[in-house]
Design a protein around this motif. Structure first.
Motif, PDB file in Angstrom:
ATOM      1  N   SER A 246     -23.767 -82.998  23.262  1.00 15.58           N
ATOM      2  CA  SER A 246     -24.943 -83.156  24.215  1.00 15.58           C
ATOM      3  C   SER A 246     -25.419 -81.753  24.813  1.00 15.58           C
ATOM      4  O   SER A 246     -26.394 -81.662  25.295  1.00 15.58           O
ATOM      5  CB  SER A 246     -25.204 -84.153  25.364  1.00 15.58           C
ATOM      6  N   HIS A 247     -24.393 -81.010  24.818  1.00 16.19           N
ATOM      7  CA  HIS A 247     -24.660 -79.516  25.189  1.00 16.19           C
ATOM      8  C   HIS A 247     -24.302 -78.401  24.179  1.00 16.19           C
ATOM      9  O   HIS A 247     -24.152 -77.452  24.473  1.00 16.19           O
ATOM     10  CB  HIS A 247     -23.690 -79.503  26.320  1.00 16.19           C
ATOM     11  N   LEU A 248     -24.534 -78.838  22.766  1.00 14.55           N
ATOM     12  CA  LEU A 248     -24.410 -77.756  21.709  1.00 14.55           C
ATOM     13  C   LEU A 248     -25.305 -76.504  21.919  1.00 14.55           C
ATOM     14  O   LEU A 248     -24.904 -75.525  21.854  1.00 14.55           O
ATOM     15  CB  LEU A 248     -24.641 -78.355  20.375  1.00 14.55           C
ATOM     16  N   GLY A 249     -26.501 -76.741  22.603  1.00 10.68           N
ATOM     17  CA  GLY A 249     -27.371 -75.624  22.777  1.00 10.68           C
ATOM     18  C   GLY A 249     -26.714 -74.617  23.872  1.00 10.68           C
ATOM     19  O   GLY A 249     -27.259 -73.366  23.618  1.00 10.68           O
ATOM     20  N   ASP A 250     -25.784 -75.118  24.705  1.00 12.59           N
ATOM     21  CA  ASP A 250     -25.322 -74.016  25.681  1.00 12.59           C
ATOM     22  C   ASP A 250     -24.084 -73.327  24.878  1.00 12.59           C
ATOM     23  O   ASP A 250     -23.576 -72.450  25.295  1.00 12.59           O
ATOM     24  CB  ASP A 250     -24.522 -75.015  26.864  1.00 12.59           C
ATOM     25  N   VAL A 251     -23.676 -74.020  24.033  1.00 10.40           N
ATOM     26  CA  VAL A 251     -22.394 -73.492  23.102  1.00 10.40           C
ATOM     27  C   VAL A 251     -23.007 -72.382  22.250  1.00 10.40           C
ATOM     28  O   VAL A 251     -22.102 -71.192  21.965  1.00 10.40           O
ATOM     29  CB  VAL A 251     -21.604 -74.657  22.667  1.00 10.40           C
ATOM     30  N   PHE A 252     -23.887 -72.834  21.349  1.00 13.64           N
ATOM     31  CA  PHE A 252     -24.260 -71.929  20.273  1.00 13.64           C
ATOM     32  C   PHE A 252     -25.619 -71.313  20.623  1.00 13.64           C
ATOM     33  O   PHE A 252     -26.700 -71.842  20.587  1.00 13.64           O
ATOM     34  CB  PHE A 252     -24.509 -72.733  18.983  1.00 13.64           C
ATOM     35  N   ARG A 253     -25.616 -69.964  21.459  1.00 11.44           N
ATOM     36  CA  ARG A 253     -26.595 -69.406  21.709  1.00 11.44           C
ATOM     37  C   ARG A 253     -26.549 -67.895  21.805  1.00 11.44           C
ATOM     38  O   ARG A 253     -25.613 -67.317  21.297  1.00 11.44           O
ATOM     39  CB  ARG A 253     -27.049 -69.703  23.215  1.00 11.44           C
ATOM     40  N   ASP A 254     -27.565 -67.172  21.998  1.00 12.64           N
ATOM     41  CA  ASP A 254     -27.411 -65.742  22.150  1.00 12.64           C
ATOM     42  C   ASP A 254     -26.849 -65.149  20.803  1.00 12.64           C
ATOM     43  O   ASP A 254     -27.615 -65.182  19.648  1.00 12.64           O
ATOM     44  CB  ASP A 254     -26.752 -65.000  23.182  1.00 12.64           C
ATOM     45  N   GLU A 255     -25.747 -64.695  20.493  1.00 15.58           N
ATOM     46  CA  GLU A 255     -25.296 -63.965  19.594  1.00 15.58           C
ATOM     47  C   GLU A 255     -25.168 -64.536  18.375  1.00 15.58           C
ATOM     48  O   GLU A 255     -24.788 -64.172  17.060  1.00 15.58           O
ATOM     49  CB  GLU A 255     -23.953 -63.241  19.852  1.00 15.58           C
ATOM     50  N   MET A 256     -25.029 -66.069  18.640  1.00 20.92           N
ATOM     51  CA  MET A 256     -24.825 -67.044  17.520  1.00 20.92           C
ATOM     52  C   MET A 256     -25.977 -67.042  16.297  1.00 20.92           C
ATOM     53  O   MET A 256     -25.315 -67.141  15.174  1.00 20.92           O
ATOM     54  CB  MET A 256     -24.826 -68.490  17.880  1.00 20.92           C
ATOM     55  N   GLY A 257     -27.217 -66.778  16.862  1.00 24.60           N
ATOM     56  CA  GLY A 257     -28.373 -66.801  15.627  1.00 24.60           C
ATOM     57  C   GLY A 257     -27.797 -65.543  14.757  1.00 24.60           C
ATOM     58  O   GLY A 257     -27.727 -66.063  13.318  1.00 24.60           O
TER      59      GLY A 257
END
Length: 491
Positions: A246-257
């Protein structure tokens, strides 16, 4: 009308030559025992039997074997019926207890047939997985005095099933207890999106994603995480799977793109196994450097519906690499850049032609005296204070390097003489502020500054700044000597 007559001898031959194990048994004493228990008020036979194994043995002893066929003798390795009967304790043991209770419960409930999957043993001790079917023969429903039992050897099938279960359990154990973070994901919708883009005639996917950056985000949103292992929860600081997912948006962010975009480019080009370094974040915000290994699992290459992602934590390694890189370009004591960086930077500035270039050469005053009279720890403290001052003096592309024991160089590419004077003024102010915090030992520097003119080599500018610094140094010590003599004359 015609009647069909069968010869009893033919029936006996068919029974004896049947390809499955057949038993004719007399259950009449078991029926009498059941009636007795019914009269005593027993209604749940399974609970009743399981509560006392002796009751199950009592039922078994009330079953009388009348005859068996040849297949039965060969299956169990018996010479004849007598040999089999005296060895029944070897045939029915261990695993048979609970299944026998189930077999007895079926006729108890009024059924004239019963079945079970159970385990028997040959007389030599080999395990037999068997499928058992029993039926009260027609005309014997009142007494149960003739029951036919068929036993089918399913050992090969059950052994294969157990091996499959063991293999699945082993695979799950490897997944669940792996020291590496493992994710099982469904990329089928990602494949669908890529196929749609390809069907529209797109050939250069990298250019397409340059123009349509939102497509990368859409693909990322279409990934379905099916499962993660325990190491994943530990690595990302999640108490359970639901919290993490439920918090994957906090895990995959910023440099992950950008990393995910490269992953999509590889998939577009048919690379179903990939390896790259990525950055994710734990739920508490900690930055994680990870080695990602992506693999579409075998037999799922057509739809990418089952993908395994393995994440190895390389944060410690990246920190060590960063520190080693830092050591390669920085002076540990003063935290300014070192001479190696200074030499390389001079060459870069020369090549790029970032003129004019102003260079400041600064040398600490009194460092040798501090080392000799007060100890090297005091001298090191002076150098650290100089590092503090220089660390606040300039920003990129300007730089400060310690180029000798007590000598520093400030490189100001694209800076004219007026800009250099402004930096000198800032340096004087920073030294003054620093001395307010350390009143017991003054920080003092002799400084030379020079600015390049058209056609000048940086080597000439450095020599001029160094010469001016030496002049300032001589003036400083001459003034200091004059001050000492003045104090001595007064005394």
């Amino acid at each position: 009308m015609s009647a069909l007559f069968t010869d009893p001898n033919d029936d006996a031959k068919m029974f004896d030559l049947a390809p499955v194990s057949l038993w004719i048994e007399d259950y009449s004493d078991v029926k009498a025992l059941f009636e007795q228990w019914h009269a005593q008020g027993v209604d749940d036979i399974e609970t009743f039997l399981l509560a006392n194994p002796e009751r199950v043995r009592q039922c078994s002893q009330h079953i009388r074997i009348i005859k068996v066929n040849r297949k039965t003798l060969s299956l169990f390795g018996a010479r004849d019926l007598d040999h089999l009967m005296v060895s029944l304790s070897l045939v029915m043991r261990d695993d048979t207890f609970k299944s026998h209770v189930s077999e007895l419960a079926q006729p108890w409930s009024g059924r004239t047939h019963f079945s079970s999957n159970t385990v028997n043993y040959t007389l030599t001790g080999e395990r037999l997985d068997v499928q058992l079917h029993g039926i009260v023969l027609p005309g014997h429903e009142q007494k149960w005095d003739r029951v036919m039992i068929s036993i089918e050897d399913v050992t090969e099938r059950e052994t294969a099933r157990r091996r499959l279960v063991d293999s699945e359990n082993y695979a799950f154990g490897l997944f669940a207890h792996s020291p590496v973070s493992l994710w099982v994901e469904d990329f089928s919708d990602v494949k669908r999106l890529l196929d749609e883009v390809r069907a529209r005639g797109v050939e250069d996917f990298r250019v397409f994603t340059d123009v349509h950056q939102e497509f990368v985000e859409r693909c990322m949103s279409e990934i379905r995480v099916l499962d993660v292992n325990g190491r994943t929860l530990e690595l990302f600081g999640a108490p359970d799977k639901a919290t993490l997912l439920s918090h994957l948006g906090d895990v995959f962010r910023d440099e992950m793109g950008p990393h995910f975009r490269e992953q999509l480019v590889d998939l577009w080009n048919g690379k179903l196994f990939q390896q790259r370094e990525v950055v994710n974040y734990a739920l508490d915000g900690t930055k994680l450097h990870l080695l990602l290994q992506f693999s579409v699992l075998p037999s799922h290459e057509g739809d990418w519906s089952l993908v395994q992602v393995a994440l190895t934590d390389i944060t410690a390694r990246k920190k060590a690499e960063a520190y080693l890189e830092y050591l390669g370009t920085h002076d540990v004591l003063t935290r300014t850049l070192n001479r190696a960086f200074y030499v390389d930077e001079l060459n870069r500035i020369e090549r790029r032609g970032l003129h004019p270039v102003t260079i400041i050469i600064a040398d600490l005053n009194g460092l040798k005296t501090a080392n000799d009279d007060l100890g090297h720890s005091v001298g090191d403290a002076l150098l650290r204070r100089a590092g503090e001052v220089f660390g606040s003096l300039v920003e990129k592309p300007a730089s400060v390097a310690r180029i000798g024991g007590d000598e520093f160089a400030v490189l100001l590419p694209g800076t004219d003489a007026a800009g250099g004077d402004a930096v000198l003024a800032s340096l004087a102010e920073l030294i003054e502020v620093n001395n307010q915090y350390y009143p017991d030992l003054e920080l003092s520097m002799s400084i030379g500054i020079a600015t390049s003119r058209p056609g000048d080599r940086l080597e000439q500018v450095i020599k001029l700044a160094d010469m001016l610094m030496l002049q300032a140094k001589r003036q400083y010590y001459a003034q200091a000597d004059c001050d000492r003599r003045s104090v001595s004359d007064q005394a």
